[in-house]
Write a protein that holds these residues in place. Structure first.
Motif, PDB file in Angstrom:
ATOM      1  N   MET A  41     -10.066  -5.692  -2.076  1.00  0.00           N
ATOM      2  CA  MET A  41      -9.536  -4.855  -1.115  1.00  0.00           C
ATOM      3  C   MET A  41      -8.629  -5.759  -0.249  1.00  0.00           C
ATOM      4  N   LYS A  42      -9.049  -6.871  -0.029  1.00  0.00           N
ATOM      5  CA  LYS A  42      -8.231  -7.635   1.061  1.00  0.00           C
ATOM      6  C   LYS A  42      -7.095  -8.053   0.345  1.00  0.00           C
ATOM      7  N   THR A  43      -6.962  -8.394  -1.031  1.00  0.00           N
ATOM      8  CA  THR A  43      -5.863  -8.723  -1.652  1.00  0.00           C
ATOM      9  C   THR A  43      -4.866  -7.711  -1.801  1.00  0.00           C
ATOM     10  N   ALA A  44      -5.193  -6.406  -1.905  1.00  0.00           N
ATOM     11  CA  ALA A  44      -4.391  -5.320  -2.173  1.00  0.00           C
ATOM     12  C   ALA A  44      -4.058  -4.746  -0.697  1.00  0.00           C
ATOM     13  N   SER A  45      -4.627  -5.038   0.247  1.00  0.00           N
ATOM     14  CA  SER A  45      -4.114  -4.731   1.726  1.00  0.00           C
ATOM     15  C   SER A  45      -2.884  -5.616   1.967  1.00  0.00           C
ATOM     16  N   LYS A  46      -3.072  -6.788   1.652  1.00  0.00           N
ATOM     17  CA  LYS A  46      -2.047  -8.003   2.230  1.00  0.00           C
ATOM     18  C   LYS A  46      -0.748  -7.528   1.442  1.00  0.00           C
ATOM     19  N   ALA A  47      -1.201  -7.537   0.061  1.00  0.00           N
ATOM     20  CA  ALA A  47       0.158  -7.243  -0.707  1.00  0.00           C
ATOM     21  C   ALA A  47       1.011  -6.005  -0.286  1.00  0.00           C
ATOM     22  N   LEU A  48       0.179  -5.110  -0.055  1.00  0.00           N
ATOM     23  CA  LEU A  48       0.962  -3.914   0.210  1.00  0.00           C
ATOM     24  C   LEU A  48       1.386  -3.721   1.490  1.00  0.00           C
ATOM     25  N   MET A  49       0.890  -4.556   2.596  1.00  0.00           N
ATOM     26  CA  MET A  49       1.285  -4.532   4.028  1.00  0.00           C
ATOM     27  C   MET A  49       2.712  -5.135   3.974  1.00  0.00           C
ATOM     28  N   LEU A  50       2.729  -6.471   3.199  1.00  0.00           N
ATOM     29  CA  LEU A  50       3.721  -7.319   3.004  1.00  0.00           C
ATOM     30  C   LEU A  50       5.149  -6.415   2.569  1.00  0.00           C
ATOM     31  N   PHE A 148       7.630   5.599   1.322  1.00  0.00           N
ATOM     32  CA  PHE A 148       7.116   4.418   0.726  1.00  0.00           C
ATOM     33  C   PHE A 148       5.640   3.950   1.471  1.00  0.00           C
ATOM     34  N   GLY A 149       5.471   4.399   2.486  1.00  0.00           N
ATOM     35  CA  GLY A 149       3.982   4.415   3.107  1.00  0.00           C
ATOM     36  C   GLY A 149       3.211   4.829   2.330  1.00  0.00           C
ATOM     37  N   VAL A 150       3.339   6.382   2.144  1.00  0.00           N
ATOM     38  CA  VAL A 150       2.601   7.266   1.192  1.00  0.00           C
ATOM     39  C   VAL A 150       2.096   6.505  -0.025  1.00  0.00           C
ATOM     40  N   LEU A 151       3.291   6.004  -0.684  1.00  0.00           N
ATOM     41  CA  LEU A 151       3.027   5.258  -2.024  1.00  0.00           C
ATOM     42  C   LEU A 151       2.397   4.193  -1.941  1.00  0.00           C
ATOM     43  N   CYS A 152       2.332   3.362  -0.947  1.00  0.00           N
ATOM     44  CA  CYS A 152       1.665   2.268  -0.522  1.00  0.00           C
ATOM     45  C   CYS A 152       0.243   2.679  -0.429  1.00  0.00           C
ATOM     46  N   VAL A 153      -0.192   3.594   0.087  1.00  0.00           N
ATOM     47  CA  VAL A 153      -1.568   4.283   0.437  1.00  0.00           C
ATOM     48  C   VAL A 153      -2.263   4.518  -1.021  1.00  0.00           C
ATOM     49  N   THR A 154      -1.248   5.407  -1.827  1.00  0.00           N
ATOM     50  CA  THR A 154      -1.618   5.620  -2.905  1.00  0.00           C
ATOM     51  C   THR A 154      -2.001   4.509  -4.119  1.00  0.00           C
ATOM     52  N   THR A 155      -1.055   3.504  -3.932  1.00  0.00           N
ATOM     53  CA  THR A 155      -1.047   2.369  -4.918  1.00  0.00           C
ATOM     54  C   THR A 155      -2.342   1.469  -4.601  1.00  0.00           C
ATOM     55  N   PHE A 156      -2.785   1.525  -2.953  1.00  0.00           N
ATOM     56  CA  PHE A 156      -3.892   0.887  -2.486  1.00  0.00           C
ATOM     57  C   PHE A 156      -5.214   1.462  -3.500  1.00  0.00           C
ATOM     58  N   PHE A 157      -5.386   2.446  -3.316  1.00  0.00           N
ATOM     59  CA  PHE A 157      -6.314   3.302  -3.929  1.00  0.00           C
ATOM     60  C   PHE A 157      -6.453   3.177  -5.715  1.00  0.00           C
ATOM     61  N   SER A 158      -5.298   3.178  -6.118  1.00  0.00           N
ATOM     62  CA  SER A 158      -5.037   2.744  -7.567  1.00  0.00           C
ATOM     63  C   SER A 158      -5.583   1.200  -7.877  1.00  0.00           C
ATOM     64  N   PHE A 159      -5.191   0.413  -7.108  1.00  0.00           N
ATOM     65  CA  PHE A 159      -5.649  -1.099  -6.995  1.00  0.00           C
ATOM     66  C   PHE A 159      -7.121  -1.276  -6.948  1.00  0.00           C
ATOM     67  N   VAL A 160      -7.574  -0.695  -5.917  1.00  0.00           N
ATOM     68  CA  VAL A 160      -9.083  -0.694  -5.874  1.00  0.00           C
ATOM     69  C   VAL A 160     -10.002  -0.263  -6.858  1.00  0.00           C
ATOM     70  N   TYR A 161      -9.568   0.785  -7.247  1.00  0.00           N
ATOM     71  CA  TYR A 161     -10.304   1.691  -8.468  1.00  0.00           C
ATOM     72  C   TYR A 161      -9.664   1.338  -9.665  1.00  0.00           C
ATOM     73  N   GLY A 162      -8.614   0.537  -9.827  1.00  0.00           N
ATOM     74  CA  GLY A 162      -7.992   0.057 -10.991  1.00  0.00           C
ATOM     75  C   GLY A 162      -8.631   0.082 -12.357  1.00  0.00           C
ATOM     76  N   GLN A 163      -9.910  -0.981 -12.343  1.00  0.00           N
ATOM     77  CA  GLN A 163     -10.800  -1.014 -13.636  1.00  0.00           C
ATOM     78  C   GLN A 163     -11.104   0.406 -14.176  1.00  0.00           C
ATOM     79  N   SER A 164     -11.735   1.175 -13.266  1.00  0.00           N
ATOM     80  CA  SER A 164     -12.186   2.657 -13.670  1.00  0.00           C
ATOM     81  C   SER A 164     -10.963   3.375 -14.173  1.00  0.00           C
TER      82      SER A 164
END
Length: 209
Positions: A41-50, A148-164
């Protein structure tokens, strides 16, 4: 209002196609396989914020960058169109997005590279952001950033629950989605290229007259 809504939808679809969250999720899961869920979650947040900061900078400073380097909007549209088309063509063939790849599994901080740059805020994403905001007013620029911000939020949840997500979609579903996104990107790239050529022709005609 209708123009802003149309602009927002076009921008969102353009960003969605070029970032292609699902294939990027596969890369994220592979890069963070050794991490615990909290660290992911920390990695995803940092990558998307940057990535968000980078795209905001290019969207807001697009006109200033043009003036500083003497770049025309037509040149950006032609170059960006070629880049976006190549990315889409590679995805359409199923060979992946080589301009967004280059993962280094041994990287100390994968949130910066390769996740933020070039996986999320790659050349195609930057060119798309500048293309949609360079000739627009502040309303369109803010809307571009918001999409782009909306897409970043969408991508964050995609990353966090990526394996499932990957397990449910499967390889075949992922390949189909990748090719569909590739087709959309190729069309967007062609449209950007055509608009750029038309701008050059119009400038040439204006110069002659």
């Amino acid at each position: 209002m209708h123009d802003l809504l149309q602009h927002g939808l076009t921008v969102f679809l353009g960003f969605f196609a070029i970032m292609n969250p699902l294939p990027n999720t596969v890369a994220f899961v592979g890069l963070t396989a050794h991490q615990q869920q909290a660290q992911r979650m920390k990695t995803a947040s940092k990558a998307l914020m940057l990535s968000f900061v980078i795209i905001c900078a290019f969207a807001i400073l697009g006109k200033s960058i043009f003036h500083l380097f003497g770049i025309s909007l037509a040149a950006l549209r032609i170059t960006g169109g070629i880049i976006v088309f190549i990315i889409g063509y590679q995805m359409l063939k199923g060979s992946g997005n080589t301009l967004h790849q280059g993962e280094d599994l041994q990287a100390e901080d994968v949130s910066i590279s390769p996740l933020a740059v070039p996986l999320l805020a790659g050349p195609g994403t930057i060119a798309t952001a500048m293309n949609y905001s360079a000739s627009a007013g502040w309303g369109e620029i803010i809307l571009t950033i918001a999409m782009f911000g909306v897409l970043c939020v969408t991508t964050f949840f995609s990353f966090v629950y990526g394996q499932s997500i990957i397990q449910k979609i499967g390889d075949n579903g992922l390949n189909i989605i990748t090719r569909l996104m590739g087709l959309i990107l190729a069309v967007i790239g062609c449209q950007m290229l055509i608009q750029g050529v038309l701008d050059v022709v119009a400038q040439y005609q204006h110069h002659l007259s």
